[in-house]
Write a protein that holds these residues in place. Structure first.
Motif, PDB file in Angstrom:
ATOM      1  N   TYR A 278      -1.082  17.816 -68.040  1.00 47.20           N
ATOM      2  CA  TYR A 278      -0.234  19.001 -68.023  1.00 47.20           C
ATOM      3  C   TYR A 278       0.855  18.791 -66.967  1.00 47.20           C
ATOM      4  O   TYR A 278       0.598  18.238 -65.896  1.00 47.20           O
ATOM      5  CB  TYR A 278      -1.073  20.241 -67.716  1.00 47.20           C
ATOM      6  CG  TYR A 278      -2.167  20.460 -68.737  1.00 47.20           C
ATOM      7  CD1 TYR A 278      -1.998  21.348 -69.795  1.00 47.20           C
ATOM      8  CD2 TYR A 278      -3.362  19.743 -68.642  1.00 47.20           C
ATOM      9  CE1 TYR A 278      -3.002  21.522 -70.743  1.00 47.20           C
ATOM     10  CE2 TYR A 278      -4.365  19.912 -69.595  1.00 47.20           C
ATOM     11  CZ  TYR A 278      -4.178  20.805 -70.640  1.00 47.20           C
ATOM     12  OH  TYR A 278      -5.170  20.966 -71.585  1.00 47.20           O
TER      13      TYR A 278
ATOM     14  N   GLN B  25       0.963  23.663 -62.317  1.00 48.60           N
ATOM     15  CA  GLN B  25      -0.264  24.049 -62.973  1.00 48.60           C
ATOM     16  C   GLN B  25      -1.457  23.210 -62.495  1.00 48.60           C
ATOM     17  O   GLN B  25      -1.319  22.057 -62.122  1.00 48.60           O
ATOM     18  CB  GLN B  25      -0.131  23.909 -64.488  1.00 48.60           C
ATOM     19  CG  GLN B  25       0.149  22.491 -64.955  1.00 48.60           C
ATOM     20  CD  GLN B  25       1.509  21.964 -64.537  1.00 48.60           C
ATOM     21  OE1 GLN B  25       2.496  22.685 -64.549  1.00 48.60           O
ATOM     22  NE2 GLN B  25       1.551  20.701 -64.136  1.00 48.60           N
TER      23      GLN B  25
ATOM     24  N   VAL C 118      -5.663  22.668 -63.883  1.00 49.74           N
ATOM     25  CA  VAL C 118      -6.616  22.970 -64.949  1.00 49.74           C
ATOM     26  C   VAL C 118      -8.026  22.816 -64.411  1.00 49.74           C
ATOM     27  O   VAL C 118      -8.361  21.799 -63.789  1.00 49.74           O
ATOM     28  CB  VAL C 118      -6.395  22.060 -66.174  1.00 49.74           C
ATOM     29  CG1 VAL C 118      -7.457  22.336 -67.231  1.00 49.74           C
ATOM     30  CG2 VAL C 118      -5.001  22.296 -66.751  1.00 49.74           C
TER      31      VAL C 118
ATOM     32  N   MET D 281      -6.185  27.625 -66.720  1.00 49.18           N
ATOM     33  CA  MET D 281      -5.008  27.043 -66.079  1.00 49.18           C
ATOM     34  C   MET D 281      -4.471  28.040 -65.055  1.00 49.18           C
ATOM     35  O   MET D 281      -4.265  29.212 -65.362  1.00 49.18           O
ATOM     36  CB  MET D 281      -3.913  26.703 -67.084  1.00 49.18           C
ATOM     37  CG  MET D 281      -2.657  26.121 -66.419  1.00 49.18           C
ATOM     38  SD  MET D 281      -1.284  25.888 -67.583  1.00 49.18           S
ATOM     39  CE  MET D 281      -1.952  24.551 -68.565  1.00 49.18           C
TER      40      MET D 281
END
Length: 496
Positions: free
Chosen positions: A120, A168, A170, A180
């Motif tokens: 991400y 971000q 996770v 997230m």
């Protein structure tokens, strides 16, 4: 979660996790360090915003490339089996593999699930909801990529609750639910990820986004779990300044509420500034934790002059996190001298030592500025003449025999330890007889508190030299030779 690496104790069987396949098989040795013992920064180059994972017995660090926004079109990664020796994997993700991303590729967050590797990332640094960009997700068949865009558009491409879609992290909870955490511009959100890891889920009330902003949140969300408690970490203050720091909160729920406990990592004017945007590593089966972060060298002021570091992170009996100390050590077991600057001499690393041939005053310095401290190093002189030892409280360094302002303590094969100070000349402050033989290692220590300076050789109880001098109050620390080659090992400096 993206920020917790898994490495089991030797002799403990690996257990496959139904919710996070980063649990790995036994390793030969558990990394149990007080800091990056082989030196911080632990990799070369300008990098920031590190996040970590462990895949197949190997630690992975995925950072931002710390460059001007328009040049941030790629992500590199680094991997290691021991947190000492690191392999660079360039261009694991580039904008060529993401049709909508063009610049400002930031803060990668790795995770493995469904037999795939997900990464991400933020891209384009959008300033409003009319711009294309935000948080994307890429997928690969291998940890080193290449990662390709998984959905052809941002996963989160809008400001919600005032949170810029960046930075971000996770986290996969023990029940299998993936979350997230993200946000910039002083606001943080949490969302659920569906099992496909490429779409957003909903909370029980039907909402998709939940604001969790704690006091003084800036950016750099991070989540981990310990002893049933959820730890939410974030960065405070401006990322270009010296006061960038890491704070945290503890909750009984992965969605909060998150009430700030305090700061856990801040600048140290003797070591580095701007320490922030962190991830964490834990060694399963132990309570060994590390905080991985970026920081700015003392002599640098550029916004993108950021490097990767890690230090030990410990917990108090009540579960709160003890303030992290940025320690200064280098045992050269990675066979490099990242972070050192040389002035004269012929320096190299190998066999876990820092070596130099004979020169008249060749020195190597770290970018530190200690005032009251203890400085240690193992010194191995290579000849019966000359001397080799440590430099401290040094400023204005350049190439030349005494071309610095500061102190030097060294041992000589002629049978003595010497202490003096330099300012483009040499003033001896003390000397004492010591038996020194070539190619034998000796522990050399300097303690400096205010004007009091003590020098020890092997015997760390009784100083060989003890003097008072008010010449220099602070500066860099390092090593030096005069008319001999030498090897150096187990270098360390600590506040007193």
């Amino acid at each position: 979660m993206a920020a917790i690496a898994a490495l089991l104790l030797g002799g403990v069987p690996a257990v496959a996790s139904p919710v996070d396949s980063r649990v790995v098989s036994p390793a030969a040795a558990v990394p149990d360090f007080s800091t990056a013992e082989a030196g911080n920064p632990f990799v070369d180059g300008w990098y920031a915003d590190p996040d970590v994972a462990v895949y197949d017995n190997r630690y992975w660090v995925f950072p931002t490339s710390s460059r001007p926004y328009d040049e941030q079109t790629y992500l590199d990664a680094f991997s290691s089996t021991d947190l000492v020796n690191w392999t660079k994997h360039p261009n694991v993700l580039t904008t060529a593999g993401v049709s909508w991303a063009r610049r400002a590729v930031w803060a990668p967050a790795p995770v493995q699930r469904n037999g795939k590797y997900y990464l991400y990332f933020g891209a384009n640094d959008i300033q409003g909801n009319t711009e294309l960009g935000g948080i994307g997700v890429a997928v690969a068949d291998r940890p080193e990529g290449p990662y390709k865009d998984a959905i052809g558009k941002p996963l989160i491409g809008q400001f919600v609750n005032g949170a810029q879609p960046i930075d971000q992290d996770v986290f996969i909870d023990t029940d299998g639910q993936a979350y997230m955490y993200y946000g910039g511009w002083g606001h943080a959100n949490v969302v659920k990820l569906n099992a496909d890891m490429t779409s957003l889920g909903q909370f029980a009330d039907g909402s998709t986004y939940r604001e969790i902003t704690p006091a003084n949140f800036t950016e750099g969300s991070q989540m981990f779990k310990r002893n049933g408690k959820y730890y939410f970490m974030w960065s405070e203050d401006g990322w270009t300044g010296p006061n960038y720091a890491v704070a945290y909160a503890i909750s009984d729920s992965p969605t909060g509420p998150f009430t700030k406990v305090g700061r856990v990592l801040s600048q140290d004017a003797a070591v580095a500034r701007g320490s922030g945007h962190n991830s964490v590593i834990t060694v399963p089966g132990t309570d060994i934790w590390y905080i991985v972060y970026h920081r700015r060298p003392l002599s640098r002021t550029g916004a993108n002059d950021r490097q990767l570091a890690y230090d030990r992170m410990t917990f108090n009996a009540d579960g709160t996190i003890a303030p992290v100390t940025m320690r200064v050590k280098d045992n050269f077991n990675d066979n490099n001298a990242i972070g050192w600057t040389t002035y004269g001499g012929n320096w190299s690393t190998g066999a876990g030592r820092y070596e130099t041939g004979a020169s008249f005053g060749g020195k190597a310095l770290l970018d530190t500025s200690f005032t009251d401290f203890t400085q240690d190093v193992d010194v191995t002189p290579r000849s019966a003449g000359g001397d080799a030892g440590v430099v401290f409280r040094a400023t204005q360094a350049s190439t030349g025999t005494d071309s610095y302002r500061g102190y030097y303590a060294g041992i000589s094969g002629t049978g003595k330890v010497v202490l003096g100070k330099a300012d483009n000349n040499w003033t001896q402050l003390g000397t004492a007889p010591v038996t020194i033989r070539p190619n034998v290692s000796y522990r050399l220590r300097v303690e400096a508190v205010g004007p009091a300076i003590r020098v020890y050789v092997n015997d760390m109880v009784t100083p060989k030299i003890s003097v008072t001098d008010t010449g220099y109050g602070g500066g860099a620390n390092g090593v030096r030779v005069f008319n001999t080659g030498a090897g150096f090992d187990n270098f360390a400096v600590a506040h007193r």
